[in-house]
Structures are given as C-alpha cells and as structure tokens.
Scaffold this active site. Structure first.
Site, PDB file in Angstrom:
ATOM      1  CD  GLU A 244      -2.375  -1.395   2.852  1.00 56.26           C
ATOM      2  OE1 GLU A 244      -3.220  -2.219   2.868  1.00 56.26           O
ATOM      3  OE2 GLU A 244      -2.032  -0.613   3.679  1.00 56.26           O
ATOM      4  CE  LYS A 246       6.231   5.370   6.352  1.00 52.79           C
ATOM      5  NZ  LYS A 246       5.912   6.719   6.674  1.00 52.79           N
ATOM      6  NE  ARG A 251      -2.167   3.989  11.238  1.00 52.37           N
ATOM      7  CZ  ARG A 251      -1.415   3.120  11.743  1.00 52.37           C
ATOM      8  NH1 ARG A 251      -0.132   3.294  12.188  1.00 52.37           N
ATOM      9  NH2 ARG A 251      -1.718   1.759  12.031  1.00 52.37           N
ATOM     10  NE  ARG A 266       2.400   6.968  15.560  1.00 54.08           N
ATOM     11  CZ  ARG A 266       3.179   6.372  14.723  1.00 54.08           C
ATOM     12  NH1 ARG A 266       3.097   6.820  13.339  1.00 54.08           N
ATOM     13  NH2 ARG A 266       4.071   5.436  14.716  1.00 54.08           N
ATOM     14  CG  PHE A 334      -4.234   1.463   6.025  1.00 60.23           C
ATOM     15  CD1 PHE A 334      -4.017   1.157   7.378  1.00 60.23           C
ATOM     16  CD2 PHE A 334      -3.840   3.002   5.700  1.00 60.23           C
ATOM     17  CE1 PHE A 334      -3.286   1.784   8.110  1.00 60.23           C
ATOM     18  CE2 PHE A 334      -3.160   3.501   6.874  1.00 60.23           C
ATOM     19  CZ  PHE A 334      -2.947   3.029   8.008  1.00 60.23           C
ATOM     20  CE  LYS A 411       9.254   3.044   9.527  1.00 61.55           C
ATOM     21  NZ  LYS A 411       8.810   4.136  10.509  1.00 61.55           N
TER      22      LYS A 411
END
Length: 544
Positions: A244, A246, A251, A266, A334, A411
């Site tokens: 996916e 980044k 967040r 977050r 996601f 990541k």
C-alpha cells in the site's frame, strides 16, 4: 492504600536493577488491593494517571508545579527552580524541600492513592477562566498533605515521569503472575481495552473475564506500527504480500456508531472538531458501525502536500471551516478493527481487508497483492511518482497488534534513515538565536527509561526554531548555565548518516551527522525508538 505506602513501593522498585525482581515485588502487591484501588495503582506505577484512551489530561506543567511547591514551602518560585536545577530531578528536589517543611508542620492528612486520583480528576475536568487558579489550589492541597518521600513521587507523577524503570511489559507480567494467568491473555485484553488498570481488575476475576474483553467504539486503541525493511526480504519470508502507499499524512482512527462519529489521532487524542471534511467523506462512505484505521493526507490540486500542512489543520481551534477550504484533508483507510460490534483484530489481514472493502464504498487505500518483487517495485515507483513517501508492505496473514512495531508490517522509502526520539534536554542558542533553544538532547527508550542518544542542532529553520521554542518553553524542568532539562513530551524525527558506539551517552550509541526533520506531533514518547531497535540498526549497518 496510603500514598505513603505507594511511594515506599516506588522507592524499593527504583533501587532494583533486575526486571524479574521488579515483577515479583509488584505481583505480591497487586492481590491485596481492592477493586477501586487496583486500577489506580497499576496506572500510577507506570507513571500515568488516566487510561491511555481517556480524554482527560492533567495539564500541569513544571511552572505551575513549582509555583504550588513554593507556596507550600514558604519559598519563592525562583528558589524552587534553582533547587530543581541543582538536583537535576524535580522529584528529589521536592523531597528535600518538604523535609525542611516537615520540621515545622504539626499536622497533615494521610493521603491515599484514591485521594490523589480524585484530586487529579478534578484538576483535569476543571475549565474556564478560573481553571488555572483551581488547578493551582488543588496541587497546593496535595503537597500540603504530602510527606517528603510522597512529594518525590507525587511531583514525578504529575510531570508524567516516575523514573522507576517500570514499563508496560513489567506490569503486564506482574498482573499475570499475581493472578496465575498467561501473560498473552493479559496482553490480548490490554490490546483491546487499552487500560492495564482495568485489565488488572478483570484478571482478578479470571481468564473468562479477560477473554470477554472486546474493542469498544469511542474507546480508541493503540495503532499497529511498522518497522523499516525491504520488499525482497518480505517476499522471501511471506511469499505473497500486500503493498500500500505510505502517505505523508497523519494516522487517524475513525469511530462511528449510528449517527455519532469521533476521530482520534495517533496519540489517541480526540481531533473530531478539527476534521469536518474527513467526517463528511467517511460518514458518506459507510452505513455501518465501525472503527477504521487510516491516514489523513493534505492535498492540493489532487497532489499530496507535506506533513506540516496536516499539522496546521490538527492544531487549528478556530476558523476550521475556512482552513478546510485552504487545506483539504483526504482520508485513506487501510484497515478495519471493528464492524457492527464485532472485534476484527484477531482476523488475518487479508480477511480484514475483505471486510473493509465490503463496509466502505470509498476512500479505501489502493493495494497491490503480489509475490513478484518486480511488480512490487513498480508499485513503489508509482507511489513516489504520485508524491507519496513510499510503500507499506504487509503480511496478508498478520493479525492486528495494537501498539506493536513488528516485522509483519514494514515501510519502504528512499529517504535517509530517520529515528523518532524524545527531546529531554537542550542548550540556549547563540548570536541571533540567543533567545531560543539552539540544540536539543535526544533519547530513545528502554523499558520505561529514557537514554540519551545524541544532540541535534542542524536542519532547523529560524521559523521552526521559534515554533519549537514556543512548544518547549513551558516544559523546562531544570536549568544549569546554558543547559536545560525538559519534561519529555515532544518527539523529533531526526535523520542521520550512521549510528556509532559512544561512551558519551547513556544509550551507548550516538548519531553521526544528525539532522532535524520535523516535530512528530502525532506521536507520544511511548512510541519513540527503543534501545533494542537502535542496537539492531547499528548491527545491520555494521554487516552491510
């Protein structure tokens, strides 16, 4: 439990170097606490007052604390600041000051941990023009009844740094040992409930009570995290993987039940009012009760904008609608953690993705599933061409592990290596920067302790330096010449060329050519890099 007894336990733990012995001490104490005291004790022993998911914040900085201590001790605030600077530890400085006060005091009420919690709750809920005055009076009352040792841990608790080396893992294992349960059972309940204090109370009831815990809408949980890695390694280990984009956003955790919607950052702070456009988009995309995990990205003319534009929206308290017209935030979802009351974190990622696509009609993050490294590299290039940071590569069979930074999500991005580190100290600048903090001491975490890993002074513009100063000025705990110590609340993302071993810092490591990248307003100190991770990066670097 008397707060004096709690303080004596803290003093004992502070002197213990071994993790297992700490766990034994805690495991002996937990069963004797009643159901009201147990959750409070567990949170306090980790240096927290309220559950992680709670919107309540104490809002007491060093300045207000020192003002309250000065009143109780019959001293000037400047003398308190000097004492803390000389000691280098606000808790121990307050203890010394109260020793002198105790010799002239004839009576003090015995504080219980319940008393301290209730006063803190009253402080956190006070508002309006009189709130600072009310907070000051409440803090004065607490310290007026605190004996010297109690003062040490009360001051540290208020500042959010107990300094006794107790982390979540220790407390989790102590709860399991105290009530004869598997640590994994305790950990799983904690992941869903996000409150070890309440989990400890349920653990006393037994495994059945823990197993009944599930995720609740409007009680945010910690977000699953990723570590750095490579496409080739993920394909080698897992075969088919899910890739996916980044995003260079922030967040978000979106909660919806019926017509009520809330969004959490977050750091689990509610940011609903700052994101009306995100709410409109996601509410229109689903009719279900859900908890969604995703990213909010600032966009202009269809292209993503840098992270700093997202922060402008998150910090905005007024004229939000006008700001939303200037900076549009687009959600990319996601993951799905709960659907119509069903907890989904124990399902494999590919099944959660299927549920997500069924529940949401739009704003689902694009994904490519493949075991072909060339196809995944092509997807990576497309992400960069679209203006994103890189890609996330995920194991399709992975469960959702709140708060865990594991190898199941990695990541991949082209930038220099970066670390997220806590700012624990600094030095005043020179020349035209003489009225600002010019350099900053950074730390990683190791089981509840913060260990210095280097300083950063480069990469900070004059404008950003002013912003940082405004953020940090009320977090100064002590001063010594040009040096200051900060209450650890702010996280920096810092780039570096390599990690070196160093006897100059408590971590045993130092960063070569560190460079400031940005303030991570979306991260808490509990999410910074661990010493184990720094060590692992050093070892990988040495092998390459």
């Amino acid at each position: 439990m008397l707060f004096r007894e709690f303080s004596e336990i803290c003093e004992r733990l502070e002197a213990i170097p071994g993790r297992l012995e700490m766990i034994d001490v805690l495991a002996r104490e937990l069963p004797v606490l009643d159901d009201r005291e147990l959750p409070i004790f567990v949170r306090f022993i980790m240096g927290r007052i309220f559950p992680d998911w709670s919107p309540l914040k104490l809002g007491i900085g060093p300045n207000l604390l020192y003002e309250a201590i000065a009143y109780v001790a019959g001293m000037k605030k400047e003398a308190i600041v000097s004492a803390v600077s000389a000691e280098g530890d606000a808790g121990k400085a307050v203890e010394r000051i109260l020793i002198g006060k105790e010799q002239t005091s004839f009576f003090a009420e015995e504080l219980t941990i319940g008393d301290v919690y209730r006063e803190c709750e009253a402080i956190a809920t006070s508002g309006g023009k009189k709130s600072q005055r009310e907070k000051l009076l409440a803090v004065r009352k607490l310290f007026a009844n605190a004996r010297p040792l109690e003062g040490r841990y009360l001051a540290r608790l208020i500042l959010g740094e107990l300094r006794i080396g107790i982390g979540e893992g220790n407390v989790r294992d102590a709860v399991a040992k105290a009530f004869s349960l598997e640590p994994a059972k305790v950990d799983h309940a904690y992941q869903a409930m996000n409150d070890l204090g309440e989990v400890a109370r349920l653990a006393r009831e037994g495994e059945k009570a823990l197993s009944a815990v599930h995720i609740e809408v409007f009680r945010p949980i910690k977000m699953m995290l990723a570590q750095q890695g490579s496409i080739a390694d993920m394909v080698k280990e897992h075969g088919k993987v899910a890739a996916e984009y980044k995003y260079d956003g922030t967040r978000i955790q979106f909660h919806k039940r019926g017509g009520e919607v809330r969004i959490y950052s977050r750091k689990l702070e509610e940011v609903t009012n700052a994101l009306p456009d995100v709410i409109t988009k996601l509410t229109a995309a689903t009719s279900h009760d859900v908890i969604l995990d995703g990213e909010a990205v600032a966009t202009k003319d269809g292209r993503p904008m840098p992270f700093q534009f997202v922060l402008r929206r998150f910090r905005r308290k007024y004229d939000i609608e006008a700001q939303a017209e200037k900076i549009e935030l687009v959600p990319y979802i996601f993951d799905i953690l709960s659907l119509d009351g069903e907890t989904l974190i124990d399902l494999p990622f590919h099944e959660r993705r299927r549920r997500l696509e069924e529940a949401l009609t739009g704003h689902v993050a694009p994904q490519r599933v493949s075991d072909d490294p060339l196809s995944l590299e092509e997807f990576y290039s497309a992400a960069l061409d679209a203006g994103h940071e890189g890609i996330m590569v995920k194991d399709p069979g992975s469960l959702y592990q709140p708060g865990v930074r594991g190898k199941h999500w990695i990541k991949v991005k082209p930038e220099v290596d970066t670390l997220d580190l806590a700012v624990i100290g600094g030095e005043w600048g020179e020349g035209r920067r003489a009225h600002f903090f010019g350099s900053f001491l950074l730390a990683c975490q190791d089981r509840g302790r913060l260990l210095a890993v280097g300083k950063v002074a480069t990469g900070i513009s004059d404008e950003m330096l002013a912003t940082i100063h405004e953020t940090m000025k009320d977090l100064v705990v002590s001063r010594s010449g040009k040096e200051v110590t900060f209450e650890p609340q702010v996280v920096f993302e810092v780039g570096y060329s390599e990690i070196q071993t160093s006897p100059n810092y408590a971590s045993g490591f130092a960063l070569r050519f560190p460079r400031f990248k940005r303030i991570r307003d979306d991260k808490g100190v509990d999410e910074i890099e661990t010493l184990d991770s720094v060590r692992s990066r050093f070892q990988r670097q040495s092998q390459s």
